[in-house]
Design an enzyme around this catalytic site. Structure first.
Site: not given
Lengths: 410, 140
Positions: B50-52
């Protein structure tokens, strides 16, 4: 809490920003993601609406009245930008879609000047938009990308910068202010030292422009980039400042209408500055609103803004540091109103999620500056960034929110 | 219990909560109690970016049923993973392929499953289904 004396009339200023009245998740919005994008005052919104209501037309080519009005307004905005940044000639102001576009334009242009063995210096605290284009440029030309390191406080190690500089250095890139840490970099020193070895300097002013009125002639910088949406203007428009001698040397970035003087199938003659770099129909309403945003900021005064934001920064820093386990990343002596932090044992994403439920908008993650996160060996941070329309009461709400998140998550 | 029944059970549990705070506190508890993935499976191959927040998923077949283990570095994400694993683990691959995830909306966590949410959960559900498809093919 008691009366707070401030140099700005924040209550009045807040009335200019309709969005600040809204609620998020049933609570009043506390908008602390200003380093990502600033909110837009009614005065700027009105300018955009007025354009589409009254004089929407394509510029620079129409014989009719509307086109002339739109052209005049667009060129007037260019002059406002010129004046604001104390730029010698209006032709040195290139409208772009924003900072990323501006940097790519310069990087692309330099690919015809660089050769194998040339060196490009880039600071360790760059936004990805100021790393990737130079990496691509280095790959294309065989030039070498070298990094100006930073210390634990999030300040550039200037001794090492001076050591890295040599006659091989052709280009130096650095942000004026780091988006992830808020550090104000010593750009005048960087510019002067780079010029001594004959290198050109691009300063990414995206984070600085909302806080500092940069003087292009005094800085003697070769290129400087700004995004309007960070300074109360609309998205999708920005500025590339370039010294005339550089802009004349750089080849055009994109081909199309507006940027040509004469076209035959054998040869095209490019238009004069600034149109050489402004192919196609630009973001006309955006450009005009960019000028209006500068008017708005100047009416309040950037010095007053910076002074008030400094107060907010000090207040928030002190209160946040009282929270057990909270660590602030970016503790440079000179910094703007950005606080990047983590709480020991908690992932920044979790804190951001709880704050969002409380109506508080912060950014979490690596802030498009992964090298900085790698430096500190963290997955990311929570970043609260304050603007002149934020209040100490909002800082209090943030601090309470962080405490609540901490209690829930630990 | 089948996937649909488990989902009903989860919806029942969450209906006891009056506000988001309680829901999140429960989710955080679930996250903390999620049986940890075997460290050997916490590899880059098993990571869903995921991005984070990072999410790791491992799947293996136990007779005709698929068993998932997973982990994340963010606790709220881990809580949602715990809910998803409870619904989908120890089920037949075909049932996993056919199942929907509407119950996430019903327990008030819809915002976490928006494709633009940078938490990797949408990719995680996709990954669970891809595992199911792969093992179903193997079973056939």
């Amino acid at each position: 809490m008691g009366m707070v004396r401030t140099s700005l009339d924040v209550a009045t200023i807040r009335k200019d920003f309709p969005i600040l009245n809204r609620e998020v998740n049933g609570r009043p919005l506390v908008y602390l993601d200003n380093a990502a994008t600033s909110q837009t005052p009614q005065q700027v919104i009105d300018v955009i609406v007025d354009y589409y209501h009254n004089y929407n037309a394509n510029i620079h080519r129409g014989v009719h009245a509307l086109s002339q009005e739109a052209t005049d307004a667009y060129e007037e905005a260019r002059q406002k930008i010129q004046k604001h940044f104390n730029i010698a000639k209006a032709d040195e102001v290139i409208f772009t879609s924003g900072t990323t576009h501006a940097i790519n334009l310069v990087a692309n242009g330099f690919s015809s000047f660089l050769k194998t063995g040339d060196e490009i210096l880039v600071s360790a605290m760059e936004h990805h938009s100021n790393i990737v284009p130079w990496q691509m440029l280095a790959e294309r030309t065989g030039a070498v990308l070298k990094v100006i390191p930073m210390n634990q406080n999030g300040e550039l190690v200037m001794e090492q910068f001076h050591e890295l500089l040599s006659e091989k250095t052709q280009l130096v890139f650095c942000n004026h202010i780091s988006n992830a840490l808020g550090t104000i970099n010593p750009i005048k020193e960087i510019i002067d030292a780079s010029h001594e070895v004959g290198a050109a300097v691009l300063i990414d002013g995206a984070q600085a422009a909302p806080h500092i009125k940069a003087d292009m002639q005094a800085l003697d910088v070769d290129f400087y980039t700004v995004s309007a949406h960070k300074l109360c203007g609309p998205t999708g428009v920005g500025m590339l400042y370039g010294k005339e001698e550089w802009l004349k040397k750089l080849p055009p970035y994109q081909g199309g209408g507006e940027m040509i003087a004469e076209v035959t199938f054998e040869k095209t003659t490019y238009a004069d500055l600034p149109h050489k770099f402004e192919a196609g129909t630009p973001n006309i309403a955006g450009g005009i609103a960019f000028g209006a945003a500068l008017d708005y900021l100047n009416q309040i005064g950037l010095e007053a803004i910076a002074q008030y934001e400094e107060e907010l920064l000090k207040y928030a820093t002190k209160k946040l540091l009282d929270i057990e386990g909270l660590k602030i990343y970016g503790t440079a002596e000179k910094k703007t109103s950005v606080i990047s932090f983590n709480i020991k044992g908690i992932h920044p994403y979790d804190i951001g999620t709880i704050l969002d439920k409380l109506g508080i908008a912060v950014r979490t993650g690596h802030h498009c500056a992964q090298p900085i996160m790698d430096f500190y060996q963290i997955p990311g941070t929570v970043r609260a960034s304050f603007s002149f329309y934020n209040t100490k009461e909002e800082v209090d709400t943030l601090v309470e929110g962080v405490k609540r998140a901490r209690n829930m998550l630990l | 219990m089948g996937i649909a029944e488990i989902q009903e059970e989860i919806i029942d549990e969450f209906s006891m909560f009056d506000d988001w705070m309680q829901r999140y506190e429960y989710m955080i508890e679930l996250g903390k109690s999620l049986p940890l993935i075997d460290e050997a499976y916490k590899t880059d191959d098993n990571i869903i970016k995921g991005c984070q927040s990072k999410v790791w998923v491992h799947a293996e077949l136990d007779e005709d049923k698929l068993v998932f283990t997973a982990d994340s570095d963010a606790i709220i994400t881990k809580g949602i993973i715990a809910i998803l694993i409870r619904a989908f683990s120890h089920q037949k691959p075909q049932d996993i392929i056919d199942a929907n995830t509407d119950f996430i909306d019903e327990i008030g966590l819809k915002e976490h499953l928006s494709p633009t949410r940078a938490n990797g959960l949408v990719s995680m559900i996709k990954q669970l289904k891809l595992y199911a498809i792969a093992y179903q093919t193997q079973l056939n």
